[in-house]
Design an enzyme around this catalytic site. Sequence first.
Site, PDB file in Angstrom:
ATOM      1  N   CYS A 161       6.014  -0.245   7.001  1.00 49.90           N
ATOM      2  CA  CYS A 161       5.637   0.912   6.191  1.00 49.90           C
ATOM      3  C   CYS A 161       6.807   1.272   5.288  1.00 49.90           C
ATOM      4  CB  CYS A 161       5.309   2.077   7.124  1.00 49.90           C
ATOM      5  SG  CYS A 161       4.859   3.590   6.269  1.00 49.90           S
ATOM      6  N   LEU A 162       6.534   1.602   4.022  1.00 46.01           N
ATOM      7  CA  LEU A 162       7.611   1.981   3.101  1.00 46.01           C
ATOM      8  C   LEU A 162       8.336   3.240   3.568  1.00 46.01           C
ATOM      9  CD1 LEU A 162       5.912   1.281  -0.355  1.00 46.01           C
ATOM     10  CD2 LEU A 162       7.635  -0.103   0.811  1.00 46.01           C
ATOM     11  N   GLN A 218       2.872   9.894   1.331  1.00 44.62           N
ATOM     12  CA  GLN A 218       4.227   9.332   1.369  1.00 44.62           C
ATOM     13  C   GLN A 218       5.082   9.765   0.187  1.00 44.62           C
ATOM     14  OE1 GLN A 218       2.433   5.249   2.122  1.00 44.62           O
ATOM     15  NE2 GLN A 218       4.426   5.045   3.119  1.00 44.62           N
ATOM     16  N   GLY A 229       0.827  -1.196   0.000  1.00 40.72           N
ATOM     17  CA  GLY A 229       0.000   0.000   0.000  1.00 40.72           C
ATOM     18  C   GLY A 229       0.861   1.245   0.000  1.00 40.72           C
ATOM     19  N   HIS A 266      -4.207   1.489   7.769  1.00 39.59           N
ATOM     20  CA  HIS A 266      -2.839   2.022   7.826  1.00 39.59           C
ATOM     21  C   HIS A 266      -2.671   3.181   6.827  1.00 39.59           C
ATOM     22  CE1 HIS A 266       1.711   1.369   7.960  1.00 39.59           C
ATOM     23  NE2 HIS A 266       1.556   2.111   6.881  1.00 39.59           N
ATOM     24  N   HIS A 302      -2.169   7.636   7.053  1.00 40.26           N
ATOM     25  CA  HIS A 302      -1.195   8.520   6.395  1.00 40.26           C
ATOM     26  C   HIS A 302      -1.863   9.815   5.938  1.00 40.26           C
ATOM     27  CE1 HIS A 302       2.529   6.266   6.278  1.00 40.26           C
ATOM     28  NE2 HIS A 302       1.945   5.196   5.764  1.00 40.26           N
TER      29      HIS A 302
HETATM   30 NI    NI Z   1       2.746   3.304   5.651  1.00 40.47          NI
END
Ligand code: NI
Length: 169
Positions: free
Chosen positions: A92-93, A51, A46, A134, A138
């Site tokens: 998380c990335l 992000q 995701g 999640h 963000h």
């Molecule tokens: Ni994330």
Amino acid sequence: MALLNILCYPDPRLYTIARSVAEVTPEIITLIDDMIETMYDSNGIGLAATQVDVHQRIIVIDVSDNRESPIVLINPEIVWAHPDRVKGDEGCLSVPNTYDSIERALEIKVAAMDKTGQTREIHAKELLAVCVQHEMDHLEGKVFVDYLSTLKRNRIKTKMLKLQREQSR
Ligand code: NI
């Protein structure tokens, strides 16, 4: 298509609250396609626009095994949440190589626009339910580590800043 740069925790831009998308324009479509490509390239399940430093309410998700079934949620709203909550490990990335147990609603129903501008409702269970919650965090300027204790969060912050210093050398 293009790969987008993913912001790394504790970048303050991750704490921006995203604006609603008024209309699905060609620019939004390009952003979505780039977000999907970036998510696959990073082996993520995701990615929220936050992000990639675009503060609009857009998320892309793919929890399928074949990695060919992306879900696009624009202006997502939780319309129902299961009263039961479950704990599961999340990553998380934006916080590479960091995993911790987070509590989430077991199942949710989410209304959102898709890439064509149609509003749809999805009933998310299991990994998809976790992932949607999640990614929606963000958009509110919240990273999963914000649920952890101050001690744990500070450790992660120190580790990330060290990593970023090493990478920028
Ligand atoms: Ni994330």
